[in-house]
Write an enzyme that holds these catalytic residues in place. Sequence first.
Site, PDB file in Angstrom:
ATOM      1  N   HIS A 162       0.843  -1.203   0.000  1.00 24.52           N
ATOM      2  CA  HIS A 162       0.000   0.000   0.000  1.00 24.52           C
ATOM      3  C   HIS A 162       0.881   1.257   0.000  1.00 24.52           C
ATOM      4  CE1 HIS A 162      -3.169   2.797   1.121  1.00 24.52           C
ATOM      5  NE2 HIS A 162      -4.062   1.836   1.002  1.00 24.52           N
ATOM      6  N   GLY A 191       3.974  22.565  10.420  1.00 28.37           N
ATOM      7  CA  GLY A 191       5.236  21.877  10.673  1.00 28.37           C
ATOM      8  C   GLY A 191       6.342  22.312   9.736  1.00 28.37           C
ATOM      9  N   PRO A 192       7.490  21.683   9.892  1.00 27.83           N
ATOM     10  CA  PRO A 192       8.702  22.093   9.168  1.00 27.83           C
ATOM     11  C   PRO A 192       8.645  21.706   7.686  1.00 27.83           C
ATOM     12  CG  PRO A 192       9.126  20.083  10.397  1.00 27.83           C
ATOM     13  CD  PRO A 192       7.733  20.506  10.757  1.00 27.83           C
ATOM     14  N   VAL A 216      11.024  16.573   5.953  1.00 28.19           N
ATOM     15  CA  VAL A 216      10.385  15.294   6.295  1.00 28.19           C
ATOM     16  C   VAL A 216      10.970  14.773   7.612  1.00 28.19           C
ATOM     17  CG1 VAL A 216      10.074  12.910   5.535  1.00 28.19           C
ATOM     18  CG2 VAL A 216      10.029  14.771   3.856  1.00 28.19           C
ATOM     19  N   ALA A 275       9.414   9.163  10.724  1.00 33.74           N
ATOM     20  CA  ALA A 275       7.949   9.130  10.699  1.00 33.74           C
ATOM     21  C   ALA A 275       7.354   9.794   9.460  1.00 33.74           C
ATOM     22  CB  ALA A 275       7.381   9.807  11.952  1.00 33.74           C
ATOM     23  N   GLY A 276       8.196  10.393   8.611  1.00 35.42           N
ATOM     24  CA  GLY A 276       7.705  10.941   7.351  1.00 35.42           C
ATOM     25  C   GLY A 276       6.774  12.128   7.517  1.00 35.42           C
TER      26      GLY A 276
END
Lengths: 316, 316
Positions: free
Chosen positions: B81, B162-163, B166, B170-171
């Site tokens: 997936h 967020g930044p 990546v 945790a991506g």
Amino acid sequence: VAILECVPNFSEGRRPEVIGAIRDAVARSGPVRILDLSSDSDHNRSVLTLAGDPAALAAAVEALVAACVERIDLNRHQGRHPRMGAVDVIPLTPIRGATMQDCVRLARSLGEEIARRHAIPVYLYEEAASAEHRRDLAAIRKGEFEGFPAKIRDPLWKPDFGPDRVHPTAGCVAVGAREFLIAFNVNLATGDLEVARAVARAIRHSSGGLRFVKAMGVMLEARGLAQVSINMTNFRGTPLHRVFEMVRSEAARHGVAIAGGEIVGLVPEDALLDAAAFYLRLQGFEAGRVLERRLEEIRPGASAPGHDGPGGQGGG
Amino acid sequence: VAILECVPNFSEGRRPEVIGAIRDAVARSGPVRILDLSSDSDHNRSVLTLAGDPAALAAAVEALVAACVERIDLNRHQGRHPRMGAVDVIPLTPIRGATMQDCVRLARSLGEEIARRHAIPVYLYEEAASAEHRRDLAAIRKGEFEGFPAKIRDPLWKPDFGPDRVHPTAGCVAVGAREFLIAFNVNLATGDLEVARAVARAIRHSSGGLRFVKAMGVMLEARGLAQVSINMTNFRGTPLHRVFEMVRSEAARHGVAIAGGEIVGLVPEDALLDAAAFYLRLQGFEAGRVLERRLEEIRPGASAPGHDGPGGQGGG
């Protein structure tokens, strides 16, 4: 918790202060839920729809009977609907977590208590009946209040509980257990009442049709449509879709289409889920698949047994 | 109380001790309800189905994210997936007493909090999306974990929170709001996969069909039947009965009948009630007519507004 429904019918549909006082007595009896109250002045009769556990319903019915005995004198009562008592009939129906046997048990204990407290003769009917000839409410009520002093002397009609003597103002009462009754009407795209009557004859039990169906043809004058008016006395035995499809096919024989259907009053969720499952051809469908049921079944923080294959709610 | 559903997908479907630890962290977070957990080892992915009020879901999602960040390293993750994060996607759906806007609001606050606590880039999608090209989850996820270090530098794909970097293990994560997804499969009475494919093309939005329908043809090898596998992304916009009737008519064109339907996972009650109302031609039907709904709506001892005409539950 077991939830039952109780739909007592009492013989007052005209004096709002009396109806209100009876309703208030029921509301004050405890944690019963009053789902509906409807009064009809032609019938001179009111119908309360109550729900609750057996103890809540017992307290509510006892309050109702006391309030009716105090306020209703059948010697002064006239109305179009047949009746034999101030409280005329008390049917009990299983709703959730309850069986028909629970209803039969409650019908018996309620009947015994009503007879003991008020010296009113009590007849058990339908699933609670003590003999086959007493299953049918209409057979019990035949003769009505005025005819009961004679009828009650017939050994066939000795009451199940209470004295062999009609209460002077409150008459007699029937207490029974039965499946939920669905009132389902189908309007035909015709002004010909005879077509509705022919369809009603075809589908109803009494003339060779479906076992748990009562039906008659009536004319909706305002709309100019003929209607098949149906009472479904056991929707698990004879489901909605089978009734509807039979109405459709019998009407088609006369070249008449369906104009629309309507539910009068309330309908159990299972009756509609069954219809959806039939028409969508759902195989092995269980009500546990319904999201809201799952929400009710599972306690906070608890885990459900895994059951979904991939492809259920996956993929975001 | 507002009830929402949340169906987080996380990137672990093989190690039972990890899946169990994540599940337990969610269960300990507070009064959230865990309706389902399903893991697929080919996909190497698990799907949790949660329900609760916004506060309970916020606590559950925060516990889930913390547990996943601690235990999942996407550099070591393989599965069939597509995925871009340890927690890959967090969709929110209104269930009862809640609006889509409530879900959008919760998606935004959850996204902000996840970014702040874990320095994970967050993308809002579907109804919560900040731009049209970000509505579609597949478009956001394209490139997956491995491609995101490049993609994230494109101004079109700057994270909502967020930044611009990546998270090393945790991506990224997508948080969205969408309607309840119904997985509805219809089996055709044929072994010819091409018929199922043709029907799928006819009904799905992407090739000219119904707006809220995704569909494909698949072969059920064991049963020798071809299946139209359907995702309904908005059952109020495109109802079950319309999909089913279109499948029926398109299959009939090929001389093929319906063998049966099936619901995978859960289905909202309203979707089935709507189907029943369609097929029984119920006019002006409201869910308030359903007995169980009435039971929920009315508090003990309270009175409902009278609404039944005579003939509803009368007559005993």
